[in-house]
Enzyme design. Structure first.
Site, PDB file in Angstrom:
ATOM      1  N   GLU A  19       0.801  -1.226   0.000  1.00 15.00           N
ATOM      2  CA  GLU A  19       0.000   0.000   0.000  1.00 15.00           C
ATOM      3  C   GLU A  19       0.832   1.274   0.000  1.00 15.00           C
ATOM      4  O   GLU A  19       0.289   2.352  -0.255  1.00 15.00           O
ATOM      5  CB  GLU A  19      -0.942  -0.009   1.206  1.00 15.00           C
ATOM      6  CG  GLU A  19      -1.992  -1.110   1.136  1.00 15.00           C
ATOM      7  CD  GLU A  19      -2.828  -1.232   2.391  1.00 15.00           C
ATOM      8  OE1 GLU A  19      -3.977  -1.695   2.284  1.00 15.00           O
ATOM      9  OE2 GLU A  19      -2.337  -0.867   3.483  1.00 15.00           O
ATOM     10  N   GLY A  69     -12.486  -3.293   2.008  1.00 17.75           N
ATOM     11  CA  GLY A  69     -13.544  -4.162   1.520  1.00 17.75           C
ATOM     12  C   GLY A  69     -14.798  -3.355   1.261  1.00 17.75           C
ATOM     13  O   GLY A  69     -15.223  -2.558   2.097  1.00 17.75           O
ATOM     14  N   ILE A  97     -12.795  -9.233   7.190  1.00 21.46           N
ATOM     15  CA  ILE A  97     -14.178  -9.694   7.044  1.00 21.46           C
ATOM     16  C   ILE A  97     -14.278 -10.639   5.854  1.00 21.46           C
ATOM     17  O   ILE A  97     -14.125 -10.250   4.706  1.00 21.46           O
ATOM     18  CB  ILE A  97     -15.142  -8.503   6.884  1.00 21.46           C
ATOM     19  CG1 ILE A  97     -15.000  -7.558   8.087  1.00 21.46           C
ATOM     20  CG2 ILE A  97     -16.583  -9.000   6.758  1.00 21.46           C
ATOM     21  CD1 ILE A  97     -15.219  -8.215   9.438  1.00 21.46           C
ATOM     22  N   MET A 148      -9.208  -2.095   8.543  1.00 20.73           N
ATOM     23  CA  MET A 148      -8.661  -2.423   9.857  1.00 20.73           C
ATOM     24  C   MET A 148      -7.881  -1.301  10.547  1.00 20.73           C
ATOM     25  O   MET A 148      -7.356  -1.524  11.637  1.00 20.73           O
ATOM     26  CB  MET A 148      -7.777  -3.672   9.749  1.00 20.73           C
ATOM     27  CG  MET A 148      -8.528  -4.900   9.267  1.00 20.73           C
ATOM     28  SD  MET A 148      -7.485  -6.371   9.062  1.00 20.73           S
ATOM     29  CE  MET A 148      -7.041  -6.722  10.769  1.00 20.73           C
ATOM     30  N   ASP A 199     -11.759  -5.929  -2.424  1.00 20.68           N
ATOM     31  CA  ASP A 199     -12.669  -7.071  -2.308  1.00 20.68           C
ATOM     32  C   ASP A 199     -14.018  -6.541  -1.845  1.00 20.68           C
ATOM     33  O   ASP A 199     -14.146  -5.362  -1.525  1.00 20.68           O
ATOM     34  CB  ASP A 199     -12.124  -8.106  -1.315  1.00 20.68           C
ATOM     35  CG  ASP A 199     -11.948  -7.511   0.075  1.00 20.68           C
ATOM     36  OD1 ASP A 199     -12.929  -7.533   0.834  1.00 20.68           O
ATOM     37  OD2 ASP A 199     -10.855  -7.011   0.391  1.00 20.68           O
TER      38      ASP A 199
END
Length: 232
Positions: free
Chosen positions: A12, A78, A152, A173, A197
């Site tokens: 990242e 996500g 998740i 997170m 995702d």
């Protein structure tokens, strides 16, 4: 202006780090901070590590040692909003913990004791991010980003988040821990992440496959956003 940029993982931050001019590296307590200039802006780029504790510790070190004027949280997330696909952008209006529960003492679900229920992103940074999205012609959603110490992957955890935070557009997170620290320091922040995702049963496979796509999109957003901020 000096911008602090925070990403959790090597993937990242690497594209941004490689473009920093006159780069210097500071390593403290396992956190790596890269300073220099990017697109003409003084920057301090932090690789914090994954999760709320790492993000909070890293953000605190970044703010104490580098004194940035603003914080941009970048990386992957996500997707929860139905319209989001891999590579799309999410911009935070606010951030909340999805795994904090002190409701027994009268707090909202997701609200940490002694803290506001949500940590609000800075309106000027949000506006600059939206300008950047329009310039790059990207698909983006603006809204609530929720954070917790869990990746998740599966219907039970996903259903719980959707039930407790039906307005949430993305889950990850670190962002709320960063927003929490920025709130305490009085430093404006915004979360600008790309979707890797869609937080379903196959999210771990999608994340591994599309992390590079998300990293490329979020890094492009940050680079262009810095140019916009530098213009004032």
């Amino acid at each position: 202006m000096k911008a602090g940029i925070i990403g959790a993982m090597e993937e990242e931050v690497t594209l941004l780090r490689d473009k920093i001019d006159n780069r210097q590296t500071l390593t403290i307590a396992g956190c790596e901070i890269y300073t220099g200039t990017l697109n003409g802006v003084d920057v301090a780029l932090l690789k914090s590590g994954i999760g709320k504790v790492s993000a909070a510790m890293g953000a605190t070190l970044l703010l104490e040692h580098c004194k940035p004027d603003v914080i941009i949280n970048t990386g992957s997330a996500g997707g929860l909003a139905p319209s989001l696909k891999v590579g799309d952008i999410v911009v935070s209006d606010e951030v909340r913990y999805h795994d904090a529960d002190v409701t027994a003492f009268g707090y909202e679900y997701g609200q940490m004791a002694g803290c506001p229920a949500a940590f609000k992103a800075d309106e000027k940074l949000i506006a600059a991010a939206q300008e950047t999205i329009e310039k790059l012609n990207l698909h983006a959603v603006r809204g609530l980003v929720v954070s917790g110490d869990a990746f998740i992957n599966g219907s039970v955890n996903l259903a719980k988040i959707r039930h407790n935070f039906p307005q949430a557009i993305a889950v990850e997170m670190e962002a709320t821990a960063i927003g929490h620290v920025c709130h305490n320091f009085g430093v404006p922040f915004v979360v600008v992440r790309a979707i890797s995702d869609v937080a379903d049963q196959q999210s771990h496979l999608s994340f591994e496959e599309f992390l590079a796509v998300a990293a490329k999109q979020s890094s492009l957003m940050v680079e262009t956003l810095l140019t916009s901020l530098n213009r004032g």
